[in-house]
Design a protein around this motif. Structure first.
Motif, PDB file in Angstrom:
ATOM      1  N   VAL A  52      41.292  39.835  31.218  1.00 54.33           N
ATOM      2  CA  VAL A  52      41.484  38.385  31.201  1.00 54.33           C
ATOM      3  C   VAL A  52      40.799  37.761  29.995  1.00 54.33           C
ATOM      4  O   VAL A  52      41.321  36.813  29.383  1.00 54.33           O
ATOM      5  CB  VAL A  52      40.966  37.767  32.520  1.00 54.33           C
ATOM      6  N   TRP A  69      51.257  36.836  32.801  1.00 54.27           N
ATOM      7  CA  TRP A  69      50.292  37.840  33.217  1.00 54.27           C
ATOM      8  C   TRP A  69      48.931  37.201  33.469  1.00 54.27           C
ATOM      9  O   TRP A  69      48.283  37.474  34.486  1.00 54.27           O
ATOM     10  CB  TRP A  69      50.145  38.938  32.151  1.00 54.27           C
ATOM     11  N   GLN A 121      46.822  36.614  37.299  1.00 52.51           N
ATOM     12  CA  GLN A 121      45.584  37.305  37.632  1.00 52.51           C
ATOM     13  C   GLN A 121      44.676  36.491  38.547  1.00 52.51           C
ATOM     14  O   GLN A 121      43.689  36.997  39.063  1.00 52.51           O
ATOM     15  CB  GLN A 121      44.821  37.640  36.341  1.00 52.51           C
ATOM     16  N   GLN A 122      45.030  35.236  38.776  1.00 50.64           N
ATOM     17  CA  GLN A 122      44.158  34.362  39.561  1.00 50.64           C
ATOM     18  C   GLN A 122      44.111  34.775  41.023  1.00 50.64           C
ATOM     19  O   GLN A 122      45.114  35.135  41.629  1.00 50.64           O
ATOM     20  CB  GLN A 122      44.640  32.916  39.461  1.00 50.64           C
ATOM     21  N   CYS A 123      42.919  34.714  41.612  1.00 51.03           N
ATOM     22  CA  CYS A 123      42.742  34.927  43.047  1.00 51.03           C
ATOM     23  C   CYS A 123      43.141  33.658  43.802  1.00 51.03           C
ATOM     24  O   CYS A 123      43.222  32.566  43.222  1.00 51.03           O
ATOM     25  CB  CYS A 123      41.285  35.270  43.363  1.00 51.03           C
ATOM     26  N   PHE A 151      38.970  34.041  38.663  1.00 53.73           N
ATOM     27  CA  PHE A 151      39.574  35.150  37.930  1.00 53.73           C
ATOM     28  C   PHE A 151      38.584  36.302  37.852  1.00 53.73           C
ATOM     29  O   PHE A 151      37.391  36.101  37.620  1.00 53.73           O
ATOM     30  CB  PHE A 151      39.948  34.736  36.507  1.00 53.73           C
ATOM     31  N   TYR A 162      40.256  42.019  35.613  1.00 54.50           N
ATOM     32  CA  TYR A 162      41.557  42.701  35.666  1.00 54.50           C
ATOM     33  C   TYR A 162      41.883  43.074  37.105  1.00 54.50           C
ATOM     34  O   TYR A 162      41.075  43.710  37.786  1.00 54.50           O
ATOM     35  CB  TYR A 162      41.533  43.966  34.814  1.00 54.50           C
ATOM     36  N   ARG A 163      43.053  42.667  37.534  1.00 61.29           N
ATOM     37  CA  ARG A 163      43.563  43.051  38.848  1.00 61.29           C
ATOM     38  C   ARG A 163      44.848  43.837  38.623  1.00 61.29           C
ATOM     39  O   ARG A 163      45.884  43.281  38.269  1.00 61.29           O
ATOM     40  CB  ARG A 163      43.826  41.826  39.706  1.00 61.29           C
ATOM     41  N   THR A 202      48.142  42.666  41.783  1.00 60.69           N
ATOM     42  CA  THR A 202      47.931  41.262  42.162  1.00 60.69           C
ATOM     43  C   THR A 202      48.548  40.925  43.518  1.00 60.69           C
ATOM     44  O   THR A 202      48.325  39.823  44.026  1.00 60.69           O
ATOM     45  CB  THR A 202      48.512  40.326  41.089  1.00 60.69           C
ATOM     46  N   CYS A 237      42.443  39.158  46.798  1.00 65.96           N
ATOM     47  CA  CYS A 237      41.054  39.339  46.383  1.00 65.96           C
ATOM     48  C   CYS A 237      40.156  39.332  47.623  1.00 65.96           C
ATOM     49  O   CYS A 237      40.447  38.664  48.614  1.00 65.96           O
ATOM     50  CB  CYS A 237      40.628  38.213  45.444  1.00 65.96           C
TER      51      CYS A 237
END
Length: 406
Positions: free
Chosen positions: A49, A73, A77-79, A84, A87-88, A91, A95
């Motif tokens: 990120v 992308w 990646q946000q929960c 953030f 790296y997830r 996704t 989380c």
């Protein structure tokens, strides 16, 4: 550099840094299954990120409209709570308490997505999470609930400003974000660090100068972010204490410290524990942005020229975040990132990720993109960051494991 006090976690990090003084391109092996929208080919576990956010900020700064896949992308990646992680890989998996979310990744993502426009839902949730992570002193640490530091607090201030908030109005325990930042400012009568910012105070409350925390502190005091532009012409910075230290005065004091630190060689030296005595390209680029933002492009001309002569090889070894740092330095200080010492940094950044949509960003700045941490994880998290980053990544690493010893 002063002797430092380290916890068990910090000692583990230091051991890795000392053993891994290699460029990021060598330290991180490429993953066979990287997302097509991601910049860079190294393992993104610890910096995905971060490098994506810097790349998108750099593209926006030079009028390049990035690929929708790259923006999607980052937003993806946000929960669910707005934070953030670095790296997830999956996704679709929610989380949880072990997802290593942090303030730095979240603040960087907010700055990038706010600059591109059209991501109010994502940045709004992220800002809400950042506010929930604010400490009682008004500042932010690297993780929610951690002790505040100058770098993290400054990054969050930049994110708040980018999202349309007034950082001085974001208050916890009666103290604002900029109140917290001023607590890291070193008085002008300190012979070793007059005007600088410390990363964090030691156990006795003493402050030790940290050049990259100072670059961050200058930007945070000004309410500016990573992609700050040059200020108008200003008087040469000097360090001056007063009865009431304002953010503007602290920024000028910090700029004075940076100007003095850069005067001899045109660059900063690495301050990472265990590293060799060598130039720190990333922190020098951060200092260029800070000097230009506080006092105008001409103030940063000297260190920018040094970067043009010396930093391209480092950037080629280190990847997209390094290209972005140099582009942002050139952008702030009046350089040409398409002819940076004879190198087209924009072309190199383009080649490190998905092909951009256009060289010129539309006037609307809209994008086609659509739109939970524990201390035990922290040791290996920081170790991984050091392995990936090597020396010179700037704000992300500066002082993370350095707490000054009394």
């Amino acid at each position: 550099m002063n002797v430092v006090r380290r916890s068990a976690a910090a000692l583990a990090v230091t051991a890795v840094i000392g053993a891994a003084g290699v460029p990021a391109a060598q330290a991180a092996s490429p993953s066979p299954s990287l997302p097509s929208g991601l910049y860079g080919t190294g393992d993104p576990t610890y910096d995905g990120v971060w490098r994506q956010s810097l790349a998108l900020l750099a593209h926006d700064a030079v009028g390049v409209r990035p690929a929708a896949a790259g923006v999607e992308w980052l937003a993806g990646q946000q929960c669910a709570d707005g934070a953030f992680a670095p790296y997830r890989a999956d996704t679709a998996k929610p989380c949880d308490a072990k997802t290593p979310v942090d303030t730095n990744m979240t603040a960087a993502a907010v700055q990038a997505l706010a600059a591109l426009g059209g991501h109010d839902a994502v940045t709004g949730k992220a800002v809400t999470w950042l506010k929930s992570a604010q400490g009682k002193d008004g500042g932010w640490g690297y993780t929610a609930g951690g002790p505040s530091d100058a770098n993290s607090t400054s990054l969050v201030i930049g994110a708040l400003a980018a999202a349309g908030e007034r950082p001085q109005d974001v208050v916890k325990g009666g103290r604002s974000a900029q109140d917290a930042l001023l607590a890291f400012a070193i008085p002008c009568d300190d012979a070793k660090g007059a005007g600088a910012f410390a990363y964090q105070p030691d156990k006795k409350g003493a402050l030790a100068a940290n050049p990259d925390a100072t670059a961050a502190g200058v930007l945070g005091s000004l309410g500016k972010g990573l992609a700050a532009e040059a200020a108008g012409t200003a008087a040469a910075p000097s360090c001056a204490d007063g009865d009431d230290l304002t953010p503007e005065r602290a920024a000028a004091n910090g700029a004075s410290y940076l100007a003095d630190a850069l005067a001899a060689d045109g660059h900063l030296m690495s301050a990472l524990p265990g590293s060799e005595d060598q130039p720190d390209y990333g922190n020098t680029a951060d200092a260029v942005v800070a000097l230009a933002a506080q006092g105008g492009a001409a103030r940063a001309a000297g260190p920018l020229k040094w970067l043009e002569r010396n930093a391209v090889a480092w950037a080629k070894q280190s990847g997209p975040a390094a290209y972005a740092q140099l582009i942002l330095a050139a952008h702030a200080a009046g350089g040409d990132p398409r002819d940076f010492g004879g190198t087209d940094l924009v072309r190199l950044l383009n080649a490190s990720g998905p092909a951009p949509q256009s060289a010129q960003r539309p006037a609307t700045a809209d994008s086609e993109a659509t739109s939970e941490s524990d201390d035990g994880f922290g040791v290996w998290w920081y170790v991984g960051v050091c392995l990936v980053a090597g020396v010179g990544i700037g704000f992300l690493l500066s002082g993370r494991n350095r707490k000054q010893q009394p």
